[in-house]
Design a protein around this motif. Structure first.
Motif, PDB file in Angstrom:
ATOM      1  N   GLU A  38     -15.107   7.739  30.932  1.00 41.66           N
ATOM      2  CA  GLU A  38     -14.946   6.644  31.896  1.00 41.66           C
ATOM      3  C   GLU A  38     -14.153   5.492  31.278  1.00 41.66           C
ATOM      4  O   GLU A  38     -13.316   4.874  31.942  1.00 41.66           O
ATOM      5  CB  GLU A  38     -16.305   6.137  32.365  1.00 41.66           C
ATOM      6  CG  GLU A  38     -16.196   5.027  33.392  1.00 41.66           C
ATOM      7  CD  GLU A  38     -17.536   4.520  33.889  1.00 41.66           C
ATOM      8  OE1 GLU A  38     -17.533   3.492  34.592  1.00 41.66           O
ATOM      9  OE2 GLU A  38     -18.576   5.120  33.580  1.00 41.66           O
ATOM     10  N   LEU A  39     -14.384   5.223  30.020  1.00 47.87           N
ATOM     11  CA  LEU A  39     -13.678   4.131  29.358  1.00 47.87           C
ATOM     12  C   LEU A  39     -12.190   4.428  29.188  1.00 47.87           C
ATOM     13  O   LEU A  39     -11.371   3.521  29.210  1.00 47.87           O
ATOM     14  CB  LEU A  39     -14.315   3.837  28.001  1.00 47.87           C
ATOM     15  CG  LEU A  39     -15.780   3.390  28.054  1.00 47.87           C
ATOM     16  CD1 LEU A  39     -16.342   3.236  26.650  1.00 47.87           C
ATOM     17  CD2 LEU A  39     -15.927   2.106  28.854  1.00 47.87           C
ATOM     18  N   THR A  40     -11.842   5.717  29.011  1.00 49.58           N
ATOM     19  CA  THR A  40     -10.431   6.066  28.793  1.00 49.58           C
ATOM     20  C   THR A  40      -9.692   6.396  30.084  1.00 49.58           C
ATOM     21  O   THR A  40      -8.464   6.313  30.125  1.00 49.58           O
ATOM     22  CB  THR A  40     -10.298   7.250  27.822  1.00 49.58           C
ATOM     23  OG1 THR A  40     -11.009   8.370  28.346  1.00 49.58           O
ATOM     24  CG2 THR A  40     -10.835   6.895  26.446  1.00 49.58           C
ATOM     25  N   PRO A  81     -26.726  13.743  31.301  1.00 52.69           N
ATOM     26  CA  PRO A  81     -27.200  12.899  32.405  1.00 52.69           C
ATOM     27  C   PRO A  81     -26.065  12.082  33.030  1.00 52.69           C
ATOM     28  O   PRO A  81     -25.069  11.782  32.368  1.00 52.69           O
ATOM     29  CB  PRO A  81     -28.228  11.991  31.748  1.00 52.69           C
ATOM     30  CG  PRO A  81     -27.875  11.976  30.302  1.00 52.69           C
ATOM     31  CD  PRO A  81     -27.234  13.308  30.003  1.00 52.69           C
ATOM     32  N   GLU A  82     -26.243  11.745  34.304  1.00 56.10           N
ATOM     33  CA  GLU A  82     -25.231  10.932  34.990  1.00 56.10           C
ATOM     34  C   GLU A  82     -24.997   9.613  34.273  1.00 56.10           C
ATOM     35  O   GLU A  82     -23.875   9.129  34.212  1.00 56.10           O
ATOM     36  CB  GLU A  82     -25.641  10.693  36.446  1.00 56.10           C
ATOM     37  CG  GLU A  82     -25.497  11.927  37.306  1.00 56.10           C
ATOM     38  CD  GLU A  82     -25.792  11.664  38.764  1.00 56.10           C
ATOM     39  OE1 GLU A  82     -25.317  10.647  39.307  1.00 56.10           O
ATOM     40  OE2 GLU A  82     -26.511  12.484  39.351  1.00 56.10           O
ATOM     41  N   SER A  83     -26.050   9.021  33.744  1.00 56.10           N
ATOM     42  CA  SER A  83     -25.928   7.783  32.963  1.00 56.10           C
ATOM     43  C   SER A  83     -26.441   8.070  31.560  1.00 56.10           C
ATOM     44  O   SER A  83     -27.641   8.251  31.370  1.00 56.10           O
ATOM     45  CB  SER A  83     -26.759   6.664  33.587  1.00 56.10           C
ATOM     46  OG  SER A  83     -26.283   6.367  34.873  1.00 56.10           O
ATOM     47  N   PRO A  84     -25.557   8.121  30.579  1.00 55.81           N
ATOM     48  CA  PRO A  84     -26.011   8.436  29.218  1.00 55.81           C
ATOM     49  C   PRO A  84     -26.863   7.308  28.642  1.00 55.81           C
ATOM     50  O   PRO A  84     -26.701   6.141  28.995  1.00 55.81           O
ATOM     51  CB  PRO A  84     -24.716   8.603  28.433  1.00 55.81           C
ATOM     52  CG  PRO A  84     -23.698   7.830  29.198  1.00 55.81           C
ATOM     53  CD  PRO A  84     -24.130   7.883  30.641  1.00 55.81           C
ATOM     54  N   ASN A 117     -17.047  10.092  36.085  1.00 51.36           N
ATOM     55  CA  ASN A 117     -17.640  11.420  36.215  1.00 51.36           C
ATOM     56  C   ASN A 117     -17.669  12.194  34.902  1.00 51.36           C
ATOM     57  O   ASN A 117     -17.562  13.418  34.892  1.00 51.36           O
ATOM     58  CB  ASN A 117     -16.903  12.229  37.281  1.00 51.36           C
ATOM     59  CG  ASN A 117     -15.480  12.573  36.876  1.00 51.36           C
ATOM     60  OD1 ASN A 117     -14.945  12.026  35.913  1.00 51.36           O
ATOM     61  ND2 ASN A 117     -14.857  13.469  37.598  1.00 51.36           N
ATOM     62  N   GLY A 118     -17.853  11.495  33.799  1.00 51.18           N
ATOM     63  CA  GLY A 118     -17.890  12.157  32.499  1.00 51.18           C
ATOM     64  C   GLY A 118     -18.924  13.266  32.442  1.00 51.18           C
ATOM     65  O   GLY A 118     -18.683  14.337  31.885  1.00 51.18           O
ATOM     66  N   ASP A 144     -18.825  17.166  40.648  1.00 51.11           N
ATOM     67  CA  ASP A 144     -18.051  15.945  40.826  1.00 51.11           C
ATOM     68  C   ASP A 144     -18.710  15.019  41.847  1.00 51.11           C
ATOM     69  O   ASP A 144     -19.592  15.421  42.603  1.00 51.11           O
ATOM     70  CB  ASP A 144     -16.613  16.257  41.238  1.00 51.11           C
ATOM     71  CG  ASP A 144     -15.624  15.223  40.703  1.00 51.11           C
ATOM     72  OD1 ASP A 144     -16.058  14.141  40.266  1.00 51.11           O
ATOM     73  OD2 ASP A 144     -14.421  15.513  40.724  1.00 51.11           O
ATOM     74  N   LEU A 145     -18.246  13.793  41.893  1.00 50.05           N
ATOM     75  CA  LEU A 145     -18.867  12.757  42.716  1.00 50.05           C
ATOM     76  C   LEU A 145     -18.457  12.791  44.184  1.00 50.05           C
ATOM     77  O   LEU A 145     -19.100  12.160  45.004  1.00 50.05           O
ATOM     78  CB  LEU A 145     -18.535  11.374  42.127  1.00 50.05           C
ATOM     79  CG  LEU A 145     -19.130  11.123  40.738  1.00 50.05           C
ATOM     80  CD1 LEU A 145     -18.537   9.849  40.143  1.00 50.05           C
ATOM     81  CD2 LEU A 145     -20.637  11.050  40.819  1.00 50.05           C
ATOM     82  N   LYS A 146     -17.395  13.503  44.497  1.00 51.34           N
ATOM     83  CA  LYS A 146     -16.891  13.438  45.872  1.00 51.34           C
ATOM     84  C   LYS A 146     -16.623  14.848  46.422  1.00 51.34           C
ATOM     85  O   LYS A 146     -16.429  15.788  45.659  1.00 51.34           O
ATOM     86  CB  LYS A 146     -15.618  12.602  45.911  1.00 51.34           C
ATOM     87  CG  LYS A 146     -14.533  13.087  44.970  1.00 51.34           C
ATOM     88  CD  LYS A 146     -13.412  12.076  44.854  1.00 51.34           C
ATOM     89  CE  LYS A 146     -12.345  12.476  43.886  1.00 51.34           C
ATOM     90  NZ  LYS A 146     -12.706  12.592  42.515  1.00 51.34           N
TER      91      LYS A 146
END
Length: 154
Positions: free
Chosen positions: A80-82, A68-71, A87-88, A124-126
């Motif tokens: 995203e944290l690293t 999912p887009e938001s786990p 877009n994980g 991807d987001l873009k």
């Protein structure tokens, strides 16, 4: 190697590449065999499927359930944290679908069912211009011609 470009709008967009692949292989004089198709990128995927709206939505819904887009829980992917890139889920969906295929090519056409299509998905987001590489089957080289046959004794 043959290079195709696909102008993608990004997030969950999909593109039927079947006719472009067949035309490109034919134009480049591909022989009979398996053609390699490779999508360059880690947030896109390739598949062979029945390309119709219901099947597309079924695939996208299934991938969304898996990645999912938001786990759940933490709310963010470690990617995203690293990397600070949100877009994980795109990378996961790409890994699940894969970025390469082999398709049969015979007598100047793809040797697949007419209802099956080669489809590129962009997670991807873009928007982006995507590159797809084709490795065309080569025409068979003629066997060397010899007029004499020799025997070798051991």
């Amino acid at each position: 190697m043959i290079e195709l470009t696909v102008h993608s709008t990004g997030l969950n967009s999909h593109h039927d590449l079947t006719d472009t692949i067949a035309d490109s292989l034919r134009e480049h004089g591909a022989g009979d065999g398996l053609a390699g198709v490779f999508a360059h990128g880690s947030t896109i995927g390739l598949t062979v499927m029945r390309y119709e709206p219901g099947a597309v939505q079924d695939l996208l819904r299934t991938l969304e359930r898996i990645a999912p887009e938001s786990p759940a829980g933490a709310g963010r992917y470690l990617h995203e944290l690293t990397t600070e890139d949100p877009n994980g889920f795109s990378h996961l969906k790409s890994s699940l679908l894969g970025t390469s295929l082999l398709v049969p090519f015979r007598d100047g056409a793809l040797a697949m069912s007419p209802s099956h299509r080669v489809v590129l998905f962009d997670f991807d987001l873009k928007p982006a211009t995507r590159r797809v590489f084709l490795d065309a089957p080569r025409t068979a080289a003629p066997a060397p011609h010899t007029d004499t046959v020799t025997e070798k004794s051991l």
